[in-house]
Design a protein around this motif. Structure first.
Motif, PDB file in Angstrom:
ATOM      1  N   ARG A  63      31.680  10.012  54.481  1.00 30.57           N
ATOM      2  CA  ARG A  63      30.599  10.902  54.941  1.00 30.57           C
ATOM      3  C   ARG A  63      31.028  12.365  54.984  1.00 30.57           C
ATOM      4  N   GLU A  64      32.313  12.606  55.093  1.00 33.21           N
ATOM      5  CA  GLU A  64      32.836  13.969  55.221  1.00 33.21           C
ATOM      6  C   GLU A  64      32.795  14.689  53.875  1.00 33.21           C
ATOM      7  N   PRO A  65      32.050  15.806  53.769  1.00 31.87           N
ATOM      8  CA  PRO A  65      31.937  16.531  52.491  1.00 31.87           C
ATOM      9  C   PRO A  65      33.283  16.995  51.918  1.00 31.87           C
ATOM     10  N   ALA A  66      34.188  17.432  52.768  1.00 30.07           N
ATOM     11  CA  ALA A  66      35.488  17.915  52.277  1.00 30.07           C
ATOM     12  C   ALA A  66      36.269  16.769  51.632  1.00 30.07           C
ATOM     13  N   ILE A  67      36.194  15.601  52.209  1.00 31.49           N
ATOM     14  CA  ILE A  67      36.908  14.450  51.647  1.00 31.49           C
ATOM     15  C   ILE A  67      36.246  14.016  50.350  1.00 31.49           C
ATOM     16  N   LYS A  68      34.906  14.024  50.316  1.00 31.02           N
ATOM     17  CA  LYS A  68      34.194  13.680  49.075  1.00 31.02           C
ATOM     18  C   LYS A  68      34.581  14.638  47.955  1.00 31.02           C
ATOM     19  N   SER A  69      34.684  15.909  48.285  1.00 31.97           N
ATOM     20  CA  SER A  69      35.077  16.920  47.295  1.00 31.97           C
ATOM     21  C   SER A  69      36.498  16.645  46.788  1.00 31.97           C
ATOM     22  N   HIS A  70      37.393  16.317  47.711  1.00 29.19           N
ATOM     23  CA  HIS A  70      38.770  15.996  47.327  1.00 29.19           C
ATOM     24  C   HIS A  70      38.800  14.789  46.390  1.00 29.19           C
ATOM     25  N   LEU A  71      38.024  13.767  46.707  1.00 26.25           N
ATOM     26  CA  LEU A  71      37.973  12.571  45.865  1.00 26.25           C
ATOM     27  C   LEU A  71      37.412  12.910  44.486  1.00 26.25           C
ATOM     28  N   ASP A  72      36.386  13.768  44.449  1.00 34.38           N
ATOM     29  CA  ASP A  72      35.840  14.210  43.151  1.00 34.38           C
ATOM     30  C   ASP A  72      36.904  14.914  42.320  1.00 34.38           C
ATOM     31  N   ASN A  73      37.702  15.755  42.958  1.00 38.74           N
ATOM     32  CA  ASN A  73      38.769  16.474  42.246  1.00 38.74           C
ATOM     33  C   ASN A  73      39.813  15.505  41.694  1.00 38.74           C
ATOM     34  N   ARG A  74      40.144  14.483  42.465  1.00 39.40           N
ATOM     35  CA  ARG A  74      41.097  13.479  41.989  1.00 39.40           C
ATOM     36  C   ARG A  74      40.536  12.732  40.781  1.00 39.40           C
ATOM     37  N   ILE A  75      39.263  12.359  40.865  1.00 39.37           N
ATOM     38  CA  ILE A  75      38.618  11.657  39.748  1.00 39.37           C
ATOM     39  C   ILE A  75      38.624  12.542  38.506  1.00 39.37           C
ATOM     40  N   ASP A  76      38.265  13.808  38.660  1.00 42.39           N
ATOM     41  CA  ASP A  76      38.250  14.739  37.519  1.00 42.39           C
ATOM     42  C   ASP A  76      39.621  14.839  36.862  1.00 42.39           C
ATOM     43  N   ALA A  77      40.666  14.934  37.671  1.00 47.07           N
ATOM     44  CA  ALA A  77      42.026  15.034  37.124  1.00 47.07           C
ATOM     45  C   ALA A  77      42.391  13.770  36.351  1.00 47.07           C
ATOM     46  N   MET A  78      42.017  12.619  36.874  1.00 51.35           N
ATOM     47  CA  MET A  78      42.328  11.355  36.194  1.00 51.35           C
ATOM     48  C   MET A  78      41.514  11.200  34.917  1.00 51.35           C
ATOM     49  N   GLU A  79      40.277  11.652  34.933  1.00 53.71           N
ATOM     50  CA  GLU A  79      39.454  11.604  33.721  1.00 53.71           C
ATOM     51  C   GLU A  79      40.059  12.483  32.621  1.00 53.71           C
ATOM     52  N   LYS A  80      40.588  13.640  33.004  1.00 54.21           N
ATOM     53  CA  LYS A  80      41.258  14.521  32.037  1.00 54.21           C
ATOM     54  C   LYS A  80      42.496  13.841  31.459  1.00 54.21           C
ATOM     55  N   ASP A  81      43.225  13.133  32.301  1.00 52.18           N
ATOM     56  CA  ASP A  81      44.411  12.422  31.835  1.00 52.18           C
ATOM     57  C   ASP A  81      44.013  11.300  30.875  1.00 52.18           C
ATOM     58  N   LYS A  82      42.935  10.585  31.184  1.00 45.71           N
ATOM     59  CA  LYS A  82      42.447   9.541  30.284  1.00 45.71           C
ATOM     60  C   LYS A  82      42.077  10.143  28.923  1.00 45.71           C
ATOM     61  N   LYS A  83      41.420  11.292  28.948  1.00 44.70           N
ATOM     62  CA  LYS A  83      41.020  11.955  27.696  1.00 44.70           C
ATOM     63  C   LYS A  83      42.258  12.372  26.892  1.00 44.70           C
ATOM     64  N   ARG A  84      43.266  12.888  27.585  1.00 43.73           N
ATOM     65  CA  ARG A  84      44.507  13.296  26.919  1.00 43.73           C
ATOM     66  C   ARG A  84      45.160  12.094  26.233  1.00 43.73           C
ATOM     67  N   ILE A  85      45.191  10.975  26.922  1.00 44.21           N
ATOM     68  CA  ILE A  85      45.804   9.767  26.365  1.00 44.21           C
ATOM     69  C   ILE A  85      45.017   9.276  25.155  1.00 44.21           C
TER      70      ILE A  85
END
Length: 77
Positions: free
Chosen positions: A38-60
């Motif tokens: 429910r916490e917006p700051a935590i949701k934002s942090h999770l979104d940033n983690r997902i984005d970083a992992m998606e970039k890594d998947k694309k690189r691979i």
């Protein structure tokens, strides 16, 4: 700055496929966690983690463009 050549050996390919699959699982888990959060700051942090992992998947995937879709996701199991 030194730039390393990417290792595209068969062993590297297997390791990257395994890592790619683990990223898919982690992303799925984080998305579930985000839906419960429910916490917006935590949701934002999770979104940033997902984005970083998606970039890594694309690189691979760009490292190994010859790998078929079913190999990435192991549809045979």
């Amino acid at each position: 700055m030194d730039v390393k050549d990417e290792d595209k050996s068969e062993e590297s390919k297997k390791n990257h496929i395994s890592y790619y699959r683990s990223l898919c699982k982690i992303i799925s888990d984080i998305k579930e966690e985000k839906n419960l959060e429910r916490e917006p700051a935590i949701k934002s942090h999770l979104d940033n983690r997902i984005d970083a992992m998606e970039k890594d998947k694309k690189r691979i995937r760009n490292m190994f463009p010859d790998i078929k879709e079913e190999e990435w996701y192991d549809y045979t199991n």
